[in-house]
Design an enzyme around this catalytic site. Structure first.
Site, PDB file in Angstrom:
ATOM      1  N   LYS A 231      -1.704   1.360 -16.220  1.00 47.69           N
ATOM      2  CA  LYS A 231      -2.024   1.478 -14.786  1.00 47.69           C
ATOM      3  C   LYS A 231      -0.908   2.214 -14.044  1.00 47.69           C
ATOM      4  O   LYS A 231       0.263   1.934 -14.236  1.00 47.69           O
ATOM      5  CB  LYS A 231      -2.162   0.079 -14.180  1.00 47.69           C
ATOM      6  CG  LYS A 231      -3.227  -0.773 -14.845  1.00 47.69           C
ATOM      7  CD  LYS A 231      -3.171  -2.211 -14.358  1.00 47.69           C
ATOM      8  CE  LYS A 231      -1.918  -2.923 -14.791  1.00 47.69           C
ATOM      9  NZ  LYS A 231      -1.924  -4.368 -14.469  1.00 47.69           N
ATOM     10  N   THR A 264      -0.880  -4.594  -1.352  1.00 43.00           N
ATOM     11  CA  THR A 264      -1.259  -4.346  -2.753  1.00 43.00           C
ATOM     12  C   THR A 264      -0.853  -5.481  -3.688  1.00 43.00           C
ATOM     13  O   THR A 264      -0.918  -5.327  -4.904  1.00 43.00           O
ATOM     14  CB  THR A 264      -0.611  -3.041  -3.260  1.00 43.00           C
ATOM     15  OG1 THR A 264       0.800  -3.155  -3.083  1.00 43.00           O
ATOM     16  CG2 THR A 264      -1.125  -1.821  -2.531  1.00 43.00           C
ATOM     17  N   GLY A 266      -1.224  -8.243  -6.051  1.00 39.14           N
ATOM     18  CA  GLY A 266      -2.335  -8.782  -6.830  1.00 39.14           C
ATOM     19  C   GLY A 266      -3.311  -7.734  -7.334  1.00 39.14           C
ATOM     20  O   GLY A 266      -4.351  -8.077  -7.893  1.00 39.14           O
ATOM     21  N   THR A 267      -2.985  -6.434  -7.185  1.00 44.89           N
ATOM     22  CA  THR A 267      -3.911  -5.401  -7.671  1.00 44.89           C
ATOM     23  C   THR A 267      -4.124  -5.504  -9.187  1.00 44.89           C
ATOM     24  O   THR A 267      -5.248  -5.371  -9.668  1.00 44.89           O
ATOM     25  CB  THR A 267      -3.414  -3.974  -7.341  1.00 44.89           C
ATOM     26  OG1 THR A 267      -2.027  -3.902  -7.649  1.00 44.89           O
ATOM     27  CG2 THR A 267      -3.627  -3.629  -5.881  1.00 44.89           C
ATOM     28  N   GLY A 268      -3.027  -5.739  -9.909  1.00 45.70           N
ATOM     29  CA  GLY A 268      -3.133  -5.792 -11.374  1.00 45.70           C
ATOM     30  C   GLY A 268      -3.977  -6.976 -11.828  1.00 45.70           C
ATOM     31  O   GLY A 268      -4.852  -6.844 -12.689  1.00 45.70           O
ATOM     32  N   CYS A 269      -3.731  -8.157 -11.237  1.00 46.35           N
ATOM     33  CA  CYS A 269      -4.493  -9.364 -11.602  1.00 46.35           C
ATOM     34  C   CYS A 269      -5.971  -9.140 -11.301  1.00 46.35           C
ATOM     35  O   CYS A 269      -6.850  -9.494 -12.093  1.00 46.35           O
ATOM     36  CB  CYS A 269      -4.022 -10.577 -10.793  1.00 46.35           C
ATOM     37  SG  CYS A 269      -2.253 -10.857 -10.895  1.00 46.35           S
TER      38      CYS A 269
HETATM   39  N1  LIG Z   1      -2.342   1.923  -3.200  1.00 47.70           N
HETATM   40  C1  LIG Z   1      -3.313   1.905  -4.118  1.00 47.70           C
HETATM   41  N2  LIG Z   1      -4.501   2.512  -3.871  1.00 47.70           N
HETATM   42  C2  LIG Z   1      -5.486   2.506  -4.786  1.00 47.70           C
HETATM   43  N3  LIG Z   1      -5.389   1.909  -5.974  1.00 47.70           N
HETATM   44  C3  LIG Z   1      -4.236   1.290  -6.294  1.00 47.70           C
HETATM   45  C4  LIG Z   1      -3.135   1.241  -5.390  1.00 47.70           C
HETATM   46  N4  LIG Z   1      -2.119   0.547  -5.979  1.00 47.70           N
HETATM   47  C5  LIG Z   1      -2.575   0.173  -7.189  1.00 47.70           C
HETATM   48  N5  LIG Z   1      -3.831   0.626  -7.397  1.00 47.70           N
HETATM   49  C6  LIG Z   1      -4.687   0.410  -8.564  1.00 47.70           C
HETATM   50  O1  LIG Z   1      -4.676  -0.984  -8.817  1.00 47.70           O
HETATM   51  C7  LIG Z   1      -4.750  -1.237 -10.205  1.00 47.70           C
HETATM   52  C8  LIG Z   1      -3.555  -2.094 -10.614  1.00 47.70           C
HETATM   53  O2  LIG Z   1      -2.445  -1.232 -10.842  1.00 47.70           O
HETATM   54  P1  LIG Z   1      -0.922  -1.601 -10.628  1.00 47.70           P
HETATM   55  O3  LIG Z   1      -0.688  -1.912  -9.194  1.00 47.70           O
HETATM   56  O4  LIG Z   1      -0.174  -0.469 -11.235  1.00 47.70           O
HETATM   57  O5  LIG Z   1      -0.780  -2.909 -11.494  1.00 47.70           O
HETATM   58  P2  LIG Z   1       0.193  -4.157 -11.319  1.00 47.70           P
HETATM   59  O6  LIG Z   1      -0.301  -4.894 -10.120  1.00 47.70           O
HETATM   60  O7  LIG Z   1       0.016  -4.886 -12.597  1.00 47.70           O
HETATM   61  O8  LIG Z   1       1.548  -3.588 -11.109  1.00 47.70           O
HETATM   62  C9  LIG Z   1      -4.790   0.143 -10.861  1.00 47.70           C
HETATM   63  O9  LIG Z   1      -6.130   0.513 -11.093  1.00 47.70           O
HETATM   64  C10 LIG Z   1      -4.138   1.049  -9.835  1.00 47.70           C
HETATM   65  O10 LIG Z   1      -4.529   2.387  -9.976  1.00 47.70           O
HETATM   66  C1  LIG Z   2       1.364 -16.027 -10.555  1.00 49.36           C
HETATM   67  C2  LIG Z   2       1.465 -14.549 -10.553  1.00 49.36           C
HETATM   68  N1  LIG Z   2       0.830 -13.842 -11.483  1.00 49.36           N
HETATM   69  C3  LIG Z   2       0.913 -12.485 -11.478  1.00 49.36           C
HETATM   70  C4  LIG Z   2       1.653 -11.817 -10.539  1.00 49.36           C
HETATM   71  C5  LIG Z   2       1.745 -10.301 -10.558  1.00 49.36           C
HETATM   72  O1  LIG Z   2       1.172  -9.691  -9.435  1.00 49.36           O
HETATM   73  P1  LIG Z   2       1.809  -8.391  -8.787  1.00 49.36           P
HETATM   74  O2  LIG Z   2       2.198  -7.447  -9.910  1.00 49.36           O
HETATM   75  O3  LIG Z   2       0.715  -7.769  -7.970  1.00 49.36           O
HETATM   76  O4  LIG Z   2       2.987  -8.867  -7.997  1.00 49.36           O
HETATM   77  C6  LIG Z   2       2.318 -12.591  -9.565  1.00 49.36           C
HETATM   78  N2  LIG Z   2       3.066 -12.011  -8.612  1.00 49.36           N
HETATM   79  N3  LIG Z   2       2.203 -13.952  -9.589  1.00 49.36           N
HETATM   80 MG   LIG Z   3       0.494  -3.928  -8.268  1.00 48.51          MG
END
Ligand SMILES: Nc1ncnc2c1ncn2[C@@H]1O[C@H](COP(=O)(O)OP(=O)(O)O)[C@@H](O)[C@H]1O
Ligand SMILES: Cc1ncc(COP(=O)(O)O)c(N)n1
Ligand SMILES: [Mg+2]
Length: 555
Positions: A231, A264, A266-269
């Site tokens: 991602k 943003t 929690g986007t990954g979860c």
């Molecule tokens: N500002 C944003 N606008 C649109 N999509 C986003 C944005 N930030 C993250 N994403 C999308 O959200 C999903 C989670 O990605 P990411 O944020 O890299 O993961 P994590 O939360 O695990 O760090 C991916 O599909 C990424 O492309």
């Molecule tokens: C309990 C828990 N699980 C997962 C994430 C990761 O989320 P993020 O990468 O968006 O901070 C978090 N912050 N807290």
């Molecule tokens: Mg994220």
């Protein structure tokens, strides 16, 4: 090798009590073949139990993750995301965090034995389809999970290897890395690291460019999962949100719009939970990932101005569909490619010539057997077009036939059409997807394999390929011929409808090119430049039926 997880018939109702080890183990047996994602039929309940309605299986995701007190990420995000997609979500909590928009103030891991107990409680009783993992605080918890999954197999496993929160706080012990690499990944259908996690999993290699993401995805694939999604949310200086999906053969670049917002967390979860929810419904992996990405983008866009907390990262609103008509509550979830069988494209000029209203033309084509309608009104006034489109929508809805609008996203939104068809010089499909949301149908006209690949990346549902034969409907339209049509079909995973100069006389030769994703023909003049639309549609339909029964016989 990725392990096989299939759901098996439900365990008998087990006498669950609050005591330790109250639940017998090993009720399920692993099967070692066929990963086909069909939902296992449940045993029939009696009419008395269901009030005569029959027993209904709800798709079910179990999330194994940490609690986020701020409810932006972790278990809370997972439950909201699955709920928003209509999927039941149970939860095994691996750690409790004290967390808000500023960061993580404390982490309290749940004892491993009690994680095991929660897993047994849910997996032994509740017919889980897909397990999704988030924060696994220790290698011990990874091992407990692997054991549980061997005892209680499920249909698919989605692993989000959460290590560090976006705020920079550590969420799992460094030794967990070995648990992921040596045990859990080999059981996973998909692993979804972000840039930092991909780098950590590979001993610190640099992952800074799209090319790096692709080679990281390939290296992680060697650890055993069937798919890897790296991602790119952290590429914050790019105007796109780019993720890379490696399916074992190809790296697909998935582009979305980057939403400018602080919300943003929690986007990954959420992304991993949406993938799990789609898999639980039976959606194939590539579409599941695209639907999940579209969900995150739409949710971020809806929530971009929400103010909550004083820290750098706020939560977003997963339940936007409950609050806005624009997000199509209750629309059909998946496009049925068989609807492309007899695709009628209306033409305002021809209707004028034959003195027909657009609604009469639509009614007649449905009566003759059209399976999908596209309104192509190149020179109508917007107000007239919207009115006509609304009337056509009513007709189409009452017959269960999808209605698409050519080019005009605004008209499609105004009449709540089922989707839009765009050409190469219209609004790009991925922008259309952003405007229409994930559940509408989007078709793209393509003449070449490269355009077809782009349509898939952009999140289109089908391709219209042509002109197959010369036609008078479109001026200066390059004819691709049957060979060009075949090349586009072979280059794409998307269903294709052929268009251009097709009628009852040559429809069979088109359908007989012998590619499984060619699903039907689209016609304009063959229906609408004729005296009787109904009988022309019937003739065309029987030619198509003839071709498909021959194709079946020759298999
Ligand atoms: N500002 C944003 N606008 C649109 N999509 C986003 C944005 N930030 C993250 N994403 C999308 O959200 C999903 C989670 O990605 P990411 O944020 O890299 O993961 P994590 O939360 O695990 O760090 C991916 O599909 C990424 O492309
Ligand atoms: C309990 C828990 N699980 C997962 C994430 C990761 O989320 P993020 O990468 O968006 O901070 C978090 N912050 N807290
Ligand atoms: Mg994220």
């Amino acid at each position: 090798m990725a392990a096989v997880f299939l759901s098996l018939p439900s365990a008998p109702n087990l006498p669950l009590t609050a005591r330790v080890h109250a639940v017998p183990r090993g009720v399920f047996v692993a099967r070692a073949s066929a990963r086909a994602p069909t939902i296992t039929a449940m045993s029939e309940a009696t009419d008395a139990e269901t009030g005569g309605r029959g027993r209904r299986k709800m798709p079910h995701v179990l999330t194994v993750a940490g609690s986020d007190s701020g409810a932006g990420a972790g278990i809370q995000a997972d439950i909201k995301a699955c709920g928003a997609l209509g999927v039941y979500c149970s939860s095994v909590i691996t750690a409790v965090t004290a967390q808000n928009t500023v960061g993580v103030q404390g982490v309290h891991p749940v004892p491993e034995e009690f994680v095991a107990e929660q897993l047994r409680s849910v997996l032994s009783d509740m017919e889980v389809d897909v397990v999704k993992t988030g924060m696994l605080p220790s290698v011990g918890v990874v091992k407990v999970l692997c054991h549980s999954l061997k005892d209680f197999p499920v249909r698919a496993l989605v692993v989000d290897p959460v290590m560090v929160s976006t705020s920079g706080d550590i969420l799992s012990e460094p030794s967990t890395l070995a648990g992921y690499r040596n045990e859990l990944f080999a059981m996973a259908d998909i692993v979804t690291p972000n840039l930092k996690e991909a780098s950590a999993l590979l001993g610190g290699v640099s992952v800074r460019t799209v090319a790096d993401m692709c080679s990281a995805a390939k290296s992680i694939h060697n650890l055993g999962p069937r798919y890897v999604l790296v991602k790119g949310g952290d590429f914050s200086d790019s105007s796109d949100a780019i993720d890379i999906l490696f399916d074992g053969e190809e790296c697909h670049e998935l582009y979305g719009a980057r939403i400018k917002t602080r919300n943003t967390h929690g986007t990954g979860c959420t992304l991993a939970s949406c993938i799990a929810a789609e898999l639980a419904k039976g959606t194939p992996m590539l579409q599941a990932v695209q639907a999940a990405k579209a969900f995150v983008e739409t949710a971020l866009n809806y929530s971009k101005d929400i103010v909550m907390g004083s820290g750098p990262q706020g939560p977003f609103d997963h339940l936007f569909r409950l609050k806005s008509q624009n997000y199509n509550v209750g629309q059909k979830l998946q496009f049925d490619a068989n609807d492309l069988f007899l695709y009628a494209v209306t033409d305002s000029g021809m209707n004028k010539k034959w003195g027909r209203s657009i609604t009469d033309a639509v009614k007649a084509s449905i009566e003759g057997g059209a399976t999908i309608i596209q309104l192509r009104e190149k020179d109508a006034e917007t107000r007239n077009f919207v009115e006509a489109a609304m009337a056509c929508m009513e007709i189409c809805r009452s017959h269960g036939v999808p209605l698409l609008i050519n080019d005009r996203v605004d008209v499609a939104l105004a009449c709540d059409a089922d989707g839009v068809h765009v050409g190469q010089s219209d609004m790009p499909a991925r922008v259309v997807r952003r405007l229409l949301g994930p559940r509408k149908i989007i078709g793209v006209s393509c003449k070449t394999p490269a355009q077809a690949e782009q349509a898939w990346i952009d999140g289109a549902d089908y391709i219209g390929c042509g002109g197959v034969f010369p036609t008078t409907t479109k001026e200066n339209n390059l004819t691709v011929g049957l060979n060009g049509l075949k090349a586009v079909c072979l280059a794409s995973k998307l269903p294709v409808v052929a268009i251009g100069g097709i009628g009852p006389g040559n429809a069979r030769s088109v359908m007989e090119i012998g590619v499984p994703n060619l699903k039907g023909v689209a016609v304009v003049s063959a229906l609408f430049d004729r005296e009787s639309i109904v009988s022309e549609a019937q003739r065309l339909r029987s030619a198509l039926m003839d071709a498909s029964s021959r194709a079946r016989l020759s298999v």
